[in-house]
Design a protein around this motif. Structure first.
Motif, PDB file in Angstrom:
ATOM      1  N   GLU A 184      42.502  45.293  37.641  1.00 29.84           N
ATOM      2  CA  GLU A 184      43.411  44.186  37.319  1.00 29.84           C
ATOM      3  C   GLU A 184      42.831  42.840  37.734  1.00 29.84           C
ATOM      4  O   GLU A 184      43.415  41.801  37.429  1.00 29.84           O
ATOM      5  CB  GLU A 184      44.761  44.382  38.014  1.00 29.84           C
ATOM      6  N   TYR A 192      42.091  42.118  41.070  1.00 29.97           N
ATOM      7  CA  TYR A 192      42.460  41.816  42.446  1.00 29.97           C
ATOM      8  C   TYR A 192      41.279  42.101  43.372  1.00 29.97           C
ATOM      9  O   TYR A 192      40.445  42.973  43.110  1.00 29.97           O
ATOM     10  CB  TYR A 192      43.661  42.642  42.884  1.00 29.97           C
ATOM     11  N   TYR A 246      51.366  33.598  46.503  1.00 33.77           N
ATOM     12  CA  TYR A 246      50.073  34.242  46.280  1.00 33.77           C
ATOM     13  C   TYR A 246      48.984  33.519  47.065  1.00 33.77           C
ATOM     14  O   TYR A 246      48.956  32.284  47.126  1.00 33.77           O
ATOM     15  CB  TYR A 246      49.710  34.238  44.797  1.00 33.77           C
ATOM     16  N   VAL A 258      42.890  36.933  43.291  1.00 30.81           N
ATOM     17  CA  VAL A 258      44.091  37.195  44.091  1.00 30.81           C
ATOM     18  C   VAL A 258      43.760  38.129  45.253  1.00 30.81           C
ATOM     19  O   VAL A 258      43.235  39.235  45.056  1.00 30.81           O
ATOM     20  CB  VAL A 258      45.211  37.804  43.231  1.00 30.81           C
ATOM     21  N   GLY A 292      46.275  38.684  47.867  1.00 33.57           N
ATOM     22  CA  GLY A 292      47.520  39.387  48.140  1.00 33.57           C
ATOM     23  C   GLY A 292      48.704  38.457  48.032  1.00 33.57           C
ATOM     24  O   GLY A 292      48.585  37.289  47.613  1.00 33.57           O
ATOM     25  N   VAL A 293      49.849  38.980  48.422  1.00 31.34           N
ATOM     26  CA  VAL A 293      51.084  38.208  48.346  1.00 31.34           C
ATOM     27  C   VAL A 293      51.712  38.153  49.740  1.00 31.34           C
ATOM     28  O   VAL A 293      51.662  39.124  50.498  1.00 31.34           O
ATOM     29  CB  VAL A 293      52.063  38.826  47.326  1.00 31.34           C
ATOM     30  N   MET A 312      47.348  43.352  46.600  1.00 27.66           N
ATOM     31  CA  MET A 312      47.974  43.630  45.322  1.00 27.66           C
ATOM     32  C   MET A 312      47.653  45.029  44.796  1.00 27.66           C
ATOM     33  O   MET A 312      48.046  45.380  43.692  1.00 27.66           O
ATOM     34  CB  MET A 312      47.523  42.593  44.288  1.00 27.66           C
TER      35      MET A 312
END
Length: 279
Positions: A154, A156, A222, A237, A239-240, A260
């Motif tokens: 994806e 990430y 994010y 990205v 992580g969140v 993620m």
């Protein structure tokens, strides 16, 4: 004559009677030959039935074993057919997985045209009190080098290559305690630091420090790579934000960051062998 009859008459009568009886017996047996034949047939009848029964049993067994052998041959053929079908099904599954991986690779390349990517499968996971690493099936023979960044399908961030062999490499995941990378709060562009933490690593998380004082982090924010220094590509990205915490003295805040992706179910990844460096 009279004396002769008186003397021998009894014997003559006896002989005549004997001859008559003999003739009668011979006549009887001659006339009853069919009866004797029937009697012999009756006596032999059980043996004939037994012979027929044995013959029928032998014939049934012969057919049984023939049918049994035919059944074995048919079962063997069916097993071969089932094995071939299963092999075809496994190959079809592998083809579908490979096609899905190619589609993900194409999608990732479409998103980041500056990436030179190498797909890889995870061979092994290593976890202890201090480290979390992955072993991949790509190495120097595929152009992989130390410090190459690794992404999920994806896009990430998974980690970075720290050791490489001819056809394998070791990846330090982002939840490893040695992780430390410059990052950005995507919502505002503020610079932060994402780093591994001993306690959080057990929960497959990491922390964000050096939070901006004038721009508080929010749950759901994010965190992405900054790309500064040329070590990591930009805008990947990490992580969140799950929560914002305070140190024991209550003066310094940090955020708990959830990656993620699920490292336990991850099976294939992409190695970034080259990318456009942000100055």
């Amino acid at each position: 004559m009279k004396d002769f009859l008186s003397k021998f008459g009894i014997w003559i009568l006896a002989v005549a009677a004997g001859i008559a009886v003999l003739l009668s017996v011979l006549s009887y047996f001659t006339s009853t030959s069919t009866v004797l034949h029937n009697a012999a047939g009756i006596a032999a009848s059980p043996f004939r039935r037994l012979s027929e029964t044995v013959s029928q049993w032998v014939e049934d067994k012969k057919h049984y074993y023939q049918d049994y052998n035919d059944l074995l041959a048919e079962n063997a053929a069916l097993r071969e057919e089932v094995a071939e079908l299963r092999a075809n099904a496994r190959q079809a599954d592998r083809d579908r997985e490979e096609n899905a991986l190619f589609r993900e690779l194409i999608g990732l390349r479409e998103q980041r045209r500056d990436f030179e990517l190498e797909s890889a499968m995870i061979l092994e996971r290593s976890a202890n009190n201090w480290t979390r690493t992955l072993t991949l099936n790509r190495g120097t023979a595929h152009g992989v080098a130390v410090k190459n960044v690794v992404l999920s399908s994806e896009g990430y961030l998974v980690g970075v290559v720290i050791e490489v062999g001819l056809n394998w490499c070791t990846v330090q995941t982002i939840i490893d305690t040695d992780t430390e990378l410059g990052a950005l709060l995507y919502r505002t562009g503020d610079v932060v630091l994402a780093e591994g933490d001993f306690t959080l690593m057990q929960e497959k998380k990491l922390k964000v420090t050096y939070l901006p004082e004038d721009t508080p982090l929010l749950v759901g924010d994010y965190i992405v790579t900054s790309g500064l220094g040329g070590y990591y590509p930009s805008n990947i990205v990490v992580g969140v934000v799950e929560s914002v915490e305070a140190d024991d003295d209550g003066l310094v805040q940090y955020a708990v960051l959830t990656p993620m992706l699920d490292f336990d179910t991850l099976t294939e990844v992409f190695i970034v062998k080259a990318f456009e460096i942000v100055e």
